[in-house]
Design a protein around this motif. Structure first.
Motif, PDB file in Angstrom:
ATOM      1  N   ALA A 237     -60.639   2.123  -1.341  1.00  0.00           N
ATOM      2  CA  ALA A 237     -61.018   3.316  -2.100  1.00  0.00           C
ATOM      3  C   ALA A 237     -62.212   2.950  -2.982  1.00  0.00           C
ATOM      4  O   ALA A 237     -62.082   2.121  -3.888  1.00  0.00           O
ATOM      5  N   TYR A 238     -63.362   3.534  -2.675  1.00  0.00           N
ATOM      6  CA  TYR A 238     -64.571   3.204  -3.421  1.00  0.00           C
ATOM      7  C   TYR A 238     -64.671   4.072  -4.675  1.00  0.00           C
ATOM      8  O   TYR A 238     -64.249   5.232  -4.689  1.00  0.00           O
ATOM      9  N   PHE A 239     -65.280   3.504  -5.724  1.00  0.00           N
ATOM     10  CA  PHE A 239     -65.568   4.281  -6.929  1.00  0.00           C
ATOM     11  C   PHE A 239     -66.901   3.833  -7.491  1.00  0.00           C
ATOM     12  O   PHE A 239     -67.373   2.715  -7.228  1.00  0.00           O
ATOM     13  N   CYS A 240     -67.515   4.725  -8.264  1.00  0.00           N
ATOM     14  CA  CYS A 240     -68.838   4.478  -8.815  1.00  0.00           C
ATOM     15  C   CYS A 240     -68.716   3.991 -10.257  1.00  0.00           C
ATOM     16  O   CYS A 240     -67.732   4.292 -10.941  1.00  0.00           O
ATOM     17  N   PRO A 241     -69.696   3.247 -10.749  1.00  0.00           N
ATOM     18  CA  PRO A 241     -69.644   2.782 -12.143  1.00  0.00           C
ATOM     19  C   PRO A 241     -69.509   3.954 -13.114  1.00  0.00           C
ATOM     20  O   PRO A 241     -70.247   4.943 -13.038  1.00  0.00           O
ATOM     21  N   GLY A 242     -68.534   3.856 -14.034  1.00  0.00           N
ATOM     22  CA  GLY A 242     -68.335   4.885 -15.041  1.00  0.00           C
ATOM     23  C   GLY A 242     -67.559   6.089 -14.565  1.00  0.00           C
ATOM     24  O   GLY A 242     -67.276   6.992 -15.366  1.00  0.00           O
ATOM     25  N   ASP A 243     -67.199   6.152 -13.272  1.00  0.00           N
ATOM     26  CA  ASP A 243     -66.467   7.293 -12.736  1.00  0.00           C
ATOM     27  C   ASP A 243     -65.031   6.884 -12.434  1.00  0.00           C
ATOM     28  O   ASP A 243     -64.741   5.711 -12.189  1.00  0.00           O
ATOM     29  N   PRO A 244     -64.088   7.877 -12.417  1.00  0.00           N
ATOM     30  CA  PRO A 244     -62.719   7.575 -12.004  1.00  0.00           C
ATOM     31  C   PRO A 244     -62.658   7.314 -10.501  1.00  0.00           C
ATOM     32  O   PRO A 244     -63.572   7.675  -9.749  1.00  0.00           O
ATOM     33  N   ALA A 245     -61.585   6.664 -10.068  1.00  0.00           N
ATOM     34  CA  ALA A 245     -61.351   6.435  -8.643  1.00  0.00           C
ATOM     35  C   ALA A 245     -60.309   7.418  -8.141  1.00  0.00           C
ATOM     36  O   ALA A 245     -59.388   7.799  -8.880  1.00  0.00           O
ATOM     37  N   ILE A 246     -60.456   7.834  -6.906  1.00  0.00           N
ATOM     38  CA  ILE A 246     -59.507   8.751  -6.272  1.00  0.00           C
ATOM     39  C   ILE A 246     -58.777   7.991  -5.177  1.00  0.00           C
ATOM     40  O   ILE A 246     -59.397   7.418  -4.282  1.00  0.00           O
ATOM     41  N   VAL A 247     -57.434   7.979  -5.281  1.00  0.00           N
ATOM     42  CA  VAL A 247     -56.620   7.421  -4.199  1.00  0.00           C
ATOM     43  C   VAL A 247     -55.873   8.579  -3.565  1.00  0.00           C
ATOM     44  O   VAL A 247     -55.360   9.465  -4.259  1.00  0.00           O
ATOM     45  N   GLN A 248     -55.816   8.599  -2.268  1.00  0.00           N
ATOM     46  CA  GLN A 248     -55.217   9.738  -1.589  1.00  0.00           C
ATOM     47  C   GLN A 248     -54.530   9.288  -0.312  1.00  0.00           C
ATOM     48  O   GLN A 248     -54.892   8.281   0.285  1.00  0.00           O
ATOM     49  N   ALA A 249     -53.518  10.069   0.068  1.00  0.00           N
ATOM     50  CA  ALA A 249     -52.717   9.759   1.253  1.00  0.00           C
ATOM     51  C   ALA A 249     -52.496  11.025   2.056  1.00  0.00           C
ATOM     52  O   ALA A 249     -52.487  12.146   1.517  1.00  0.00           O
ATOM     53  N   THR A 250     -52.302  10.853   3.352  1.00  0.00           N
ATOM     54  CA  THR A 250     -51.977  11.954   4.268  1.00  0.00           C
ATOM     55  C   THR A 250     -50.608  11.678   4.858  1.00  0.00           C
ATOM     56  O   THR A 250     -50.341  10.567   5.334  1.00  0.00           O
ATOM     57  N   LEU A 251     -49.725  12.706   4.842  1.00  0.00           N
ATOM     58  CA  LEU A 251     -48.356  12.537   5.315  1.00  0.00           C
ATOM     59  C   LEU A 251     -48.100  13.447   6.505  1.00  0.00           C
ATOM     60  O   LEU A 251     -48.446  14.638   6.470  1.00  0.00           O
ATOM     61  N   VAL A 252     -47.504  12.909   7.556  1.00  0.00           N
ATOM     62  CA  VAL A 252     -47.081  13.683   8.724  1.00  0.00           C
ATOM     63  C   VAL A 252     -45.710  13.187   9.146  1.00  0.00           C
ATOM     64  O   VAL A 252     -45.270  12.103   8.743  1.00  0.00           O
ATOM     65  N   ASN A 253     -45.015  13.979   9.962  1.00  0.00           N
ATOM     66  CA  ASN A 253     -43.695  13.620  10.513  1.00  0.00           C
ATOM     67  C   ASN A 253     -42.699  13.238   9.416  1.00  0.00           C
ATOM     68  O   ASN A 253     -41.988  12.240   9.502  1.00  0.00           O
TER      69      ASN A 253
END
Length: 656
Positions: A237-253
């Protein structure tokens, strides 16, 4: 197995699973038998809630106490176990009790000295493993186990195959069928769902095959894991200097009707997972991200189950990575206006571009001097800005050159002169070569070059240069006819350039080795070679084979007048020869019938050799009469008479 023909089977389960709904004993017992083990779990699994299923590890070959796992079986400390016995061991390599009927194996785990359960089946079918396992209510689980037959597959196929049934709370869930006797671990899996208020289940393994010759096995890696949805997260998960990071997941089945979530994190190298406050959705925002931190998502079917490690499923980890573009700079093939050519600016590889001239391309041409700026945006949304001042430079020069003097040498050069313009110190060079501060580039072979002058900013003035290969010195020794031995010949040569130096070489004497022409008197066929140097200093060579023919120029008188006073000029017989001979080595005279009438050796040419006084002479040669002074002898030509003559020439070689 009590005899040497019995084998133990280590069972490495080929994970196969089946879903059983409603996990109370009555309902499971009422269900029909499932003959093959299958799993309905298609999502991510949680942590193993039954870590003791790998039987632990230890230095001792056999666990030194009875773990109480096999109802109706006896634990033994003296392997191999007999029928109705079992043991917990880390290896069967040194066991000798059953000869070669059992295979030699270690446990099926990565741990050092890991244990496995080795079972010698009883004569009658029955339970050989039973253990309580903690579970959560209304949760889909997957059970897996590794099995292997201990019998030796290299022996005749007369062993009884192990057949194992798996029971939950006394009800059979599935069966393995005949476990292959192939010396390979096999994994078996099945799945089931617990009922409301369930907190434990009893797992049992039943031997369905009779004991006797075979039906011996080993067990390892019994595992229970909660089965959840298939959770997909990005490894990074990439993030930029001074910005928050976004972590995300996809769920199936997902097997959950109302799933609940919790993101967890751990610092790089920490190893401890901690709940991320308020992160209870498939996507979460990390307000103060750190490069290298790891995150994962937990999923369960209720808040209570989410808090228990054996009731939830866990995603793979995603690692935060800072995309730092602080060192970004505009590049390009040519970032100056050089001799009227526009600068070629390159913004690098990014998702989008915005130049100060409103261009949205990766590369632009800058036709005028001045400032140029660009803002780039990466595929992860990070931006960077850089600007560049484009200078205008005019750099001019002249060049002259000289080709190499002789073929194959490196005496060519290129020389720069009359340069103007440019910034800073100048460098001089050739394409694909190093630059130098000197304007004279020496020691060049023939070939095509691009010569250039370059200033400190990379502005170049270029010119093509062709250093032509000079013509080679060609020498030809005048062809000569064949010569006779002892003849004198003159050797001369023709060339396409005036010659300044000569060097004649031969295996025999030659009159002058450093002259334009050389006199030779070859006695044998000889190769004569000339190496010469022209006025340029270039060298060339040629050679000729002069074939020498042997010859004898022999002259003999056919009449002589006997004059015993030895004062007459023709009162004897002798031989005369050309310049190729110097001596009569041997002379023989025969009559017409082949009779030798005279023989002599070692005479000088012209020396009195035969006076005609031998006794047989009157009988063998014709006397043509007498004239004053003595008889006149006539020597007729062959076949009336013949001479056998051996002469010695200058070279010492005899002629016949």
């Amino acid at each position: 197995m009590k005899n040497a023909n019995q084998r133990v089977l280590f069972f490495h389960l080929s994970l196969v699973t089946v879903l059983v709904v409603g996990l109370d004993v009555a309902r499971l017992q009422a269900q029909p038998l499932v003959t093959s083990c299958q799993s309905t779990c298609s999502g991510d699994l949680g942590e193993n809630i039954f870590p003791e299923g790998n039987f632990g590890q230890g230095q001792a070959n056999v666990l030194p106490y009875n773990p109480g796992l096999a109802p109706g079986y006896t634990y033994t400390l003296n392997p191999p176990p007999d029928d109705g016995y079992y043991t917990i061991a880390n290896s069967t390599v040194n066991w000798t009790g059953f000869g070669n009927t059992w295979i030699k194996i270690l446990d099926n785990g990565p741990e050092l000295n890991g244990y496995m359960m080795v079972v010698n089946a009883s004569v009658l079918p029955g339970l050989f493993y039973r253990k309580k396992v903690p579970v959560c209510e209304n949760t889909l689980y997957e059970m897996s186990v590794d099995l292997i037959s201990m019998n030796n597959p290299a022996l005749p196929p007369t062993f009884i195959h192990p057949e194992v049934a798996f029971e939950i709370n006394g009800a059979t869930v599935c069966e393995t069928g005949q476990v292959p006797i192939d010396g390979i671990w096999h994994t078996y899996r099945f799945s089931f769902t617990t009922l409301a208020a369930a907190d434990t289940i009893t797992l049992s393994f039943r031997n369905n095959a009779p004991g006797g010759y075979g039906n011996d096995l080993a067990i390892d890696n019994i595992a229970f894991r909660a089965c959840g949805p298939e959770i997909t997260v990005s490894p990074t998960a990439y993030f930029c200097p001074g910005d928050p990071a976004i972590v995300q997941a996809t769920l199936v089945n997902s097997p959950y009707n109302n799933p609940v979530f919790q993101w967890q994190w751990q610092a790089a190298g920490n190893g401890t997972w901690t709940d991320l406050p308020g992160a209870n959705l498939p996507n979460a925002t990390v307000g103060s991200p750190n490069d290298g931190d790891q995150y994962r998502l937990l999923a369960a079917n209720s808040p209570n189950n989410l808090q228990q490690f054996f009731c939830r499923s866990v995603s793979q980890t995603t690692q935060l990575q800072l995309e730092d573009l602080s060192a970004y700079a505009i590049g390009g093939i040519d970032t100056i206006l050089c001799n009227g050519e526009p600068a070629q600016l390159d913004a690098g590889d990014f998702a989008s571009y915005h130049w100060s001239n409103n261009s949205a391309s990766k590369n632009i041409l800058a036709p005028q001097p001045g400032w140029y700026a660009v803002t780039v945006t990466s595929s992860h949304g990070c931006t960077a800005t850089d600007s560049l001042f484009v200078y205008e430079i005019n750099l001019l020069a002249e060049a002259d050159w000289r080709a190499p003097v002789c073929p194959g040498d490196s005496t060519g050069y290129i020389r720069f002169s009359n340069w103007t313009g440019g910034l800073g110190s100048l460098q001089f060079g050739l394409s694909a070569g190093a630059t130098q501060p000197s304007p004279l580039i020496k020691e060049l072979p023939a070939g095509s070059y691009t010569a250039f002058v370059e200033d400190s900013l990379g502005c170049r003035w270029e010119t093509p240069v062709l250093l032509e290969a000079p013509p080679a010195l060609e020498i030809t020794i005048d062809p000569l006819p064949t010569v006779y031995a002892c003849d004198t010949v003159w050797l001369t040569a023709q060339s396409n350039f005036p010659l300044a130096a000569y060097s004649w070489e031969a295996a025999t004497q030659i009159g002058c080795r450093n002259c334009p022409s050389a006199m030779a008197m070859p006695l044998l066929s000889t190769i004569f070679q000339l190496t010469a140097q022209d006025e340029r200093g270039c060298r060339g060579t040629d050679s000729i084979l002069l074939e020498v023919l042997p010859r004898i120029d022999v002259y003999a008188p056919n009449v002589f007048y006997q004059d015993f006073s030895e004062n007459g000029p023709n009162n004897h017989f002798t031989l005369f020869a050309g310049k190729s001979a110097v001596m009569i080595q041997e002379l023989g005279i025969y009559d017409r019938w082949g009779t030798l009438v005279f023989q002599g050796k070692t005479y000088c040419l012209g020396m009195k050799t035969w006076l005609g006084t031998e006794p047989a002479l009157a009988d063998n040669y014709w006397n043509k009469g007498c004239i004053p002074g003595g008889p006149l002898w006539y020597l007729p030509t062959a076949p009336n008479a013949c001479f056998l003559v051996m002469l010695r020439c200058f070279a010492g070689r005899p002629f016949h």
